[in-house]
Write an enzyme that holds these catalytic residues in place. Sequence first.
Site: not given
Length: 166
Positions: A12, A15, A17-19, A130
């Site tokens: 993401c 690195n 939150c999402r990934s 996001d």
Amino acid sequence: MSPMTYRVCFVCTGNICRSPMAESVFRARVEEAGLDELVDVDSAGTGDWHEGDGADPRTVTVLEEHGYGSDHVARQFRASWFSRLDLVIALDSGHLKALRRLAPTPEDAAKVRLLRSYDPAAGDDLDVPDPYYGGTDGFAACLEMVETASHGLLAEVREHLEGRAA
């Protein structure tokens, strides 16, 4: 790690939150499937803003509430990693474009896929939004998208592994 190891990296923006969320969820799926000896899962960001930091506290909270581990240190994705990775999973179309531009070869560019492309119900909107600037419910929504897509991704990885063993 044997040369048979199948390597997946989730990417993401920063690195945090999402990934890391996708990494934790997919690692859990891989372990449940008994494939943790064969599949290596990690994550990175397209930028270096958070390099060395832990995951966003809201990511950690949502993961832990759903029984996932959250041990994480952010790092930036490097073009040199492509050669050792089998799949580079982008969390949204911006990451997809950035990673394909970074790819040294067309073969490497072909390794980059959108996470939600593994969710047959996702329709045309394949971005995981996001959640950084929103509240915790955005993180929970994110987790749900990640979990749903992880099943399809696991099925694909399993097929690759069976193909390699054949």
